[in-house]
Motif scaffolding. Structure first.
Motif, PDB file in Angstrom:
ATOM      1  N   SER A   1       0.902  -1.227   0.077  1.00  0.00           N
ATOM      2  CA  SER A   1      -0.127   0.012   0.030  1.00  0.00           C
ATOM      3  C   SER A   1       0.964   1.278  -0.060  1.00  0.00           C
ATOM      4  O   SER A   1       1.740   1.172   0.759  1.00  0.00           O
ATOM      5  N   ALA A   2       0.646   2.260  -0.742  1.00  0.00           N
ATOM      6  CA  ALA A   2       1.192   3.412  -0.769  1.00  0.00           C
ATOM      7  C   ALA A   2       0.793   4.768  -1.157  1.00  0.00           C
ATOM      8  O   ALA A   2      -0.624   4.619  -1.628  1.00  0.00           O
ATOM      9  N   MET A   3       1.191   5.851  -1.024  1.00  0.00           N
ATOM     10  CA  MET A   3       0.624   7.010  -1.644  1.00  0.00           C
ATOM     11  C   MET A   3       1.455   7.196  -3.105  1.00  0.00           C
ATOM     12  O   MET A   3       2.480   7.029  -3.080  1.00  0.00           O
ATOM     13  N   MET A   4       0.874   7.899  -4.152  1.00  0.00           N
ATOM     14  CA  MET A   4       1.423   8.095  -5.388  1.00  0.00           C
ATOM     15  C   MET A   4       1.256   9.669  -5.560  1.00  0.00           C
ATOM     16  O   MET A   4       0.061  10.219  -5.152  1.00  0.00           O
TER      17      MET A   4
ATOM     18  N   LEU B   1      -0.201  16.172  -0.544  1.00  0.00           N
ATOM     19  CA  LEU B   1      -0.758  15.296   0.373  1.00  0.00           C
ATOM     20  C   LEU B   1      -0.855  16.119   1.911  1.00  0.00           C
ATOM     21  O   LEU B   1      -1.783  15.844   2.554  1.00  0.00           O
ATOM     22  N   VAL B   2       0.017  17.069   2.136  1.00  0.00           N
ATOM     23  CA  VAL B   2      -0.020  17.780   3.446  1.00  0.00           C
ATOM     24  C   VAL B   2      -1.315  18.498   3.539  1.00  0.00           C
ATOM     25  O   VAL B   2      -1.927  18.738   4.273  1.00  0.00           O
ATOM     26  N   GLU B   3      -1.999  18.881   2.131  1.00  0.00           N
ATOM     27  CA  GLU B   3      -3.125  19.776   2.305  1.00  0.00           C
ATOM     28  C   GLU B   3      -4.378  18.914   2.120  1.00  0.00           C
ATOM     29  O   GLU B   3      -5.489  19.219   2.628  1.00  0.00           O
TER      30      GLU B   3
ATOM     31  N   ILE C   1      -6.245   2.310  -7.676  1.00  0.00           N
ATOM     32  CA  ILE C   1      -5.731   3.693  -7.234  1.00  0.00           C
ATOM     33  C   ILE C   1      -7.114   4.269  -6.793  1.00  0.00           C
ATOM     34  O   ILE C   1      -8.190   4.249  -7.221  1.00  0.00           O
ATOM     35  N   THR C   2      -7.056   4.880  -5.775  1.00  0.00           N
ATOM     36  CA  THR C   2      -8.233   5.889  -5.495  1.00  0.00           C
ATOM     37  C   THR C   2      -7.857   7.236  -4.777  1.00  0.00           C
ATOM     38  O   THR C   2      -6.609   7.511  -4.702  1.00  0.00           O
ATOM     39  N   ASP C   3      -8.688   8.133  -4.739  1.00  0.00           N
ATOM     40  CA  ASP C   3      -8.727   9.350  -4.049  1.00  0.00           C
ATOM     41  C   ASP C   3      -9.532   9.625  -2.809  1.00  0.00           C
ATOM     42  O   ASP C   3     -10.111   8.624  -2.477  1.00  0.00           O
ATOM     43  N   GLU C   4      -9.404  10.849  -2.212  1.00  0.00           N
ATOM     44  CA  GLU C   4     -10.112  11.028  -0.969  1.00  0.00           C
ATOM     45  C   GLU C   4     -11.782  11.249  -1.146  1.00  0.00           C
ATOM     46  O   GLU C   4     -12.465  11.324  -0.236  1.00  0.00           O
ATOM     47  N   LYS C   5     -12.020  11.400  -2.686  1.00  0.00           N
ATOM     48  CA  LYS C   5     -13.353  11.696  -2.789  1.00  0.00           C
ATOM     49  C   LYS C   5     -14.196  10.382  -2.977  1.00  0.00           C
ATOM     50  O   LYS C   5     -15.645  10.325  -2.877  1.00  0.00           O
TER      51      LYS C   5
ATOM     52  N   GLY D   1      -6.023  15.249  -8.456  1.00  0.00           N
ATOM     53  CA  GLY D   1      -5.785  16.130  -7.647  1.00  0.00           C
ATOM     54  C   GLY D   1      -4.095  16.074  -7.149  1.00  0.00           C
ATOM     55  O   GLY D   1      -3.822  16.485  -6.216  1.00  0.00           O
ATOM     56  N   ALA D   2      -3.286  15.597  -8.054  1.00  0.00           N
ATOM     57  CA  ALA D   2      -1.842  15.415  -7.845  1.00  0.00           C
ATOM     58  C   ALA D   2      -1.550  14.577  -6.655  1.00  0.00           C
ATOM     59  O   ALA D   2      -0.291  14.194  -6.522  1.00  0.00           O
ATOM     60  N   SER D   3      -2.395  14.097  -5.666  1.00  0.00           N
ATOM     61  CA  SER D   3      -2.057  12.755  -4.885  1.00  0.00           C
ATOM     62  C   SER D   3      -3.107  11.668  -4.853  1.00  0.00           C
ATOM     63  O   SER D   3      -4.212  12.237  -4.870  1.00  0.00           O
ATOM     64  N   ALA D   4      -2.621  10.601  -4.780  1.00  0.00           N
ATOM     65  CA  ALA D   4      -3.902   9.417  -4.529  1.00  0.00           C
ATOM     66  C   ALA D   4      -3.113   8.212  -3.932  1.00  0.00           C
ATOM     67  O   ALA D   4      -1.917   8.354  -3.728  1.00  0.00           O
ATOM     68  N   LEU D   5      -3.885   7.195  -3.691  1.00  0.00           N
ATOM     69  CA  LEU D   5      -3.590   6.074  -2.950  1.00  0.00           C
ATOM     70  C   LEU D   5      -3.493   4.915  -3.727  1.00  0.00           C
ATOM     71  O   LEU D   5      -4.513   4.741  -4.792  1.00  0.00           O
ATOM     72  N   VAL D   6      -2.591   4.109  -3.643  1.00  0.00           N
ATOM     73  CA  VAL D   6      -2.448   2.960  -4.591  1.00  0.00           C
ATOM     74  C   VAL D   6      -2.090   1.745  -3.763  1.00  0.00           C
ATOM     75  O   VAL D   6      -1.561   1.419  -2.822  1.00  0.00           O
ATOM     76  N   SER D   7      -2.733   0.400  -4.405  1.00  0.00           N
ATOM     77  CA  SER D   7      -2.295  -0.775  -4.136  1.00  0.00           C
ATOM     78  C   SER D   7      -1.797  -1.501  -5.339  1.00  0.00           C
ATOM     79  O   SER D   7      -2.440  -1.363  -6.283  1.00  0.00           O
TER      80      SER D   7
END
Lengths: 367, 367
Positions: free
Chosen positions: B61-64, B70-72, B153-157, B183-189
């Motif tokens: 699992s990671a952030m891409m 991501l800070v924002e 891949i997913t986003d916070e929405k 939005g320039a950052s996402a989460l991936v497996s």
């Protein structure tokens, strides 16, 4: 139920390209793909919407992206079935009843025929637009809250994506960026739909209408005027302009063909001008500086003599054309329809007015 | 097997941020996410690579994307598990043995801990880089031909994508465009992997190494010099420069943080200069115009006094730092490794030379 033979397919490709209002792909390429599929796999069964059951389950097939690019990267032919089956598997559906087109257009009317032939599935006589539009939330199913996702997308190289989204505009955004990365054109299966949803939210009889239009345009030994009259009577249409293309400004950007063309009047429109604006599809026509037709009503360019549809990627300086306007399907003339595909959505500073009104206004001011 | 408690997590976040060479996310944000997860779900079990079976099956699992973003948009916390389970379901796997990080980094070391806590799964003491890198084919598994896809891949929405591709560079391309659109950052497996593959192709003991580094950096009542000595001895590292940041040029583009910083020497490097180039991660360091360290070797910035790692998104004018160089994992120093992550891949016109050589050359030229 009836069978679509080679003749039907030639007619449908032409008629669908006419209803494609410049977009939806080149009917010659579309026709070749479909003819080669039915030659190999046999004729395709066409079912009317009345003949399907509410609980039947369908997956449409389509091309997404800039039609001008498709011309250069002709699909191998197995991608359509691949993306269709990928979505079926993702949905956990063993049995898909059939397929249907998302939009009218020279290629997008033919891709579902290829899938139907290859998988021996019925084609349903409906689509989700009754014309062509550039974005994938611009579908009558969307107006009734039906989700475009899950959507499967593939390219000719073999890459595949699947998206599940929070709404159809996000499906458009994510599928569009994937399309652009895949080379500005891609193949999709989307809007998985039940028979009941097709009955309520689809545009019915569009394949048959395309075929009738194509038959009129293709008929031999008749002059353009005679054929045109029959065409306008079938489609409740208007001949908006006779002209020669004098200028085309065009740009492929973000997986779309954007542009504008200028026409100089000939014959009945001598000394007059027309401008047509497009984004894959023709969206707005101005005659002598006055709007005469606008999205969602259809603005169709045809060859002046043969009446063969002219797609936006084949616009050429000096070409003599007729511009024909047709009223949009009533689903597009609702408040939600106008919000989704009306002139303001595309950035034109006009309130929507039906083509019938614009025509009578123009006639009145002329008197 | 051992349990990771709160203290371990604090150490790991700091140590992984050090190995993250400027990328991989802010350790403070990472730490908060992981601490909140183990407070709610209990401590996480860490297994060494020796303790797993060949046929076990793992999903990292990671952030891409751009760490600065991501800070924002701090994730809600359920996205990690959502994307992990989506991929498991897509793979048709009921049972996933555990998870592990893709790369070192303040956030990317912590996301797998959140997943492990929430799903009560073991964390494995390995990753796919032994540091951080900006693109997802830059993984030791890729060097052995293991596919990054299918990737979820997913986003916070709540939008989700899945890709299956013809190679790992296509996975990078398609996941990157989706990340940018999200939005320039996402989460991936991604990189679903067997125990045997981890044993052969992973970077082992990285969680423990991060913890040891974090413990050294965090130790109280010791001066920087003393701690630094221990740190360099543990990591076979070099102190490359002591300096003050005088200039940072930075741009967020295509889902990356690109940039360059200038350092003016202080203390042992008075009157000297250093330039460090980065793309999320620090990739090349020049001392007085001469290259002193380059990717894949690690270029780590730390606070001059506290030795706390300095990420590329927190670079500030006037900040006093030490620049530390570490040799890369041997897998990166192979021909295939250099081709994948060497200086030329990133557009720097240098043949790769190991940091040990560059240091001895610099020392020799100084004598």
């Amino acid at each position: 139920m009836r069978y679509l033979d080679k003749q039907s397919i030639e007619y449908i490709a032409i008629g669908a390209a006419f209803l494609g209002t410049g977009g939806g792909g080149d009917p010659y390429i579309g026709k070749l793909m479909a003819l080669s599929a039915i030659e190999k796999y046999g004729p395709v069964r066409l079912y009317s919407v009345d003949e399907i059951e509410d609980e039947d389950f369908f997956i449409p097939s389509a091309m997404m992206g800039a039609p001008s690019v498709l011309v250069e990267k002709f699909p191998k032919g197995d991608e359509f079935v691949k993306v269709f089956q990928k979505l079926a598997k993702y949905l956990g559906r063993e049995k898909i009843t059939g397929t249907f087109p998302m939009e009218a257009g020279g290629v997008n009317s033919m891709i579902p025929i290829v899938v139907a032939a290859q998988l021996n599935l019925p084609l349903i006589d409906c689509d989700g637009m009754g014309r062509a539009f550039p974005e994938l939330q611009m579908v009558t199913f969307n107006l009734d809250g039906i989700s475009a996702a899950p959507i499967a997308i593939t390219d000719e190289k073999g890459n595949i994506g699947i998206f599940e989204t929070i709404d159809n505009k996000w499906t458009e955004r994510l599928a569009r960026t994937a399309t652009v990365e895949m080379g500005a054109s891609a193949l999709v299966s989307l809007y998985p739909t039940t028979g009941a949803q097709i009955k309520k939210s689809g545009v019915h009889n569009i394949v048959t209408l395309s075929e009738q239009i194509g038959e009129i345009i293709s008929s031999k030994n008749r002059d353009a005027k005679d054929k045109l009259e029959q065409l306008l009577s079938l489609t409740s249409g208007y001949e908006l302009f006779q002209g020669k293309i004098t200028d085309v400004i065009r740009e492929t950007k973000g997986g779309f063909n954007f542009g504008k063309m200028n026409l100089e009047g000939i014959e009945m429109n001598k000394e007059e001008q027309m401008k047509v604006y497009f984004q894959n599809e023709n969206l707005l026509a101005e005659k002598n500086g006055q709007v005469i037709a606008m999205t969602p009503d259809l603005i169709c360019l045809v060859d002046y003599e043969t009446l063969l549809p002219v797609t936006t990627e084949s616009l050429k300086y000096g070409k003599r054309v007729r511009v024909i306007g047709l009223p949009a399907h009533p689903k597009w003339r609702t408040e939600m329809g106008i919000k989704t595909v009306g002139p303001r959505y595309f950035g034109y500073d006009y309130d929507y007015a039906p083509i019938e009104e614009l025509i009578s206004k123009a006639v009145a001011s002329h008197v």
